[in-house]
Design a protein around this motif. Sequence first.
Motif, PDB file in Angstrom:
ATOM      1  N   ARG A 210       0.815  -1.220   0.000  1.00  0.00           N
ATOM      2  CA  ARG A 210       0.000   0.000   0.000  1.00  0.00           C
ATOM      3  C   ARG A 210       0.847   1.268   0.000  1.00  0.00           C
ATOM      4  O   ARG A 210       0.477   2.269  -0.591  1.00  0.00           O
ATOM      5  N   PHE A 211       1.988   1.223   0.694  1.00  0.00           N
ATOM      6  CA  PHE A 211       2.831   2.410   0.842  1.00  0.00           C
ATOM      7  C   PHE A 211       4.280   2.115   0.495  1.00  0.00           C
ATOM      8  O   PHE A 211       5.147   2.106   1.367  1.00  0.00           O
ATOM      9  N   PRO A 212       4.574   1.863  -0.784  1.00  0.00           N
ATOM     10  CA  PRO A 212       5.972   1.607  -1.144  1.00  0.00           C
ATOM     11  C   PRO A 212       6.823   2.831  -0.799  1.00  0.00           C
ATOM     12  O   PRO A 212       6.418   3.966  -1.008  1.00  0.00           O
ATOM     13  N   GLY A 213       7.952   2.592  -0.215  1.00  0.00           N
ATOM     14  CA  GLY A 213       8.846   3.682   0.150  1.00  0.00           C
ATOM     15  C   GLY A 213       8.681   4.170   1.576  1.00  0.00           C
ATOM     16  O   GLY A 213       9.550   4.863   2.091  1.00  0.00           O
ATOM     17  N   LEU A 214       7.573   3.844   2.215  1.00  0.00           N
ATOM     18  CA  LEU A 214       7.381   4.226   3.615  1.00  0.00           C
ATOM     19  C   LEU A 214       8.348   3.401   4.469  1.00  0.00           C
ATOM     20  O   LEU A 214       8.448   2.187   4.287  1.00  0.00           O
ATOM     21  N   PRO A 215       9.089   4.033   5.391  1.00  0.00           N
ATOM     22  CA  PRO A 215      10.016   3.255   6.212  1.00  0.00           C
ATOM     23  C   PRO A 215       9.251   2.344   7.177  1.00  0.00           C
ATOM     24  O   PRO A 215       8.524   2.807   8.050  1.00  0.00           O
ATOM     25  N   ILE A 216       9.425   1.039   6.960  1.00  0.00           N
ATOM     26  CA  ILE A 216       8.725   0.031   7.760  1.00  0.00           C
ATOM     27  C   ILE A 216       9.758  -0.854   8.446  1.00  0.00           C
ATOM     28  O   ILE A 216      10.678  -1.364   7.805  1.00  0.00           O
ATOM     29  N   PHE A 217       9.589  -1.021   9.740  1.00  0.00           N
ATOM     30  CA  PHE A 217      10.442  -1.907  10.523  1.00  0.00           C
ATOM     31  C   PHE A 217       9.601  -3.084  10.996  1.00  0.00           C
ATOM     32  O   PHE A 217       8.448  -2.910  11.390  1.00  0.00           O
TER      33      PHE A 217
END
Length: 180
Positions: free
Chosen positions: A69-76
């Motif tokens: 849904r949110f490519p590029g959003l920093p996800i850990f």
Amino acid sequence: EQSAAYGTLRDLFDSGDHHAALLYGVTGSGKTAVYLELAHDCFLRGRSALILAPEVAIALKLRRDAEQRFPGLPIFFYHGYQSQQQRERTFRRLAERREPCLVIGTRSALFLPVPPLGAIVLDEEHDGSFKQEDRLPYQAKEVAWERARRHQALLVLGSATPSLESWLNAARKKYSLAVM
């Protein structure tokens, strides 16, 4: 119903009067989409979001959904089955981070040093795995409540079968209620 539930949570988040909300919706009603939209709102306002799942498989699905849904959003991503080195590396990266991000994981992710929190979500809040009874006993819902209070963040408890405690808190207006 999904838009109305999201609107309720967004209004709570926007009001600055952050407290807890029960998101009640049957399986397949779209609670995950609501969580992710709320996380995106946090990010746009310079705040981080923490989404907890009761088991690794659910957390993995949440992570995949967030990445799509949110490519590029920093996800850990964080859970207890990762190697000690991986968990420590994630902890250190978050401790050094100042920009908002999305953290998805299991119960232990609640103790990560997440940059300024805007929302904490417990998916399937009724699940017994949110309670640890060995070593250092704690109830993740109580820790999340206190952490949200300290960060002036919104606590969202999502479930198709809410715990009696959460249902009563919503009935008594201690929690806001969003229904899907």
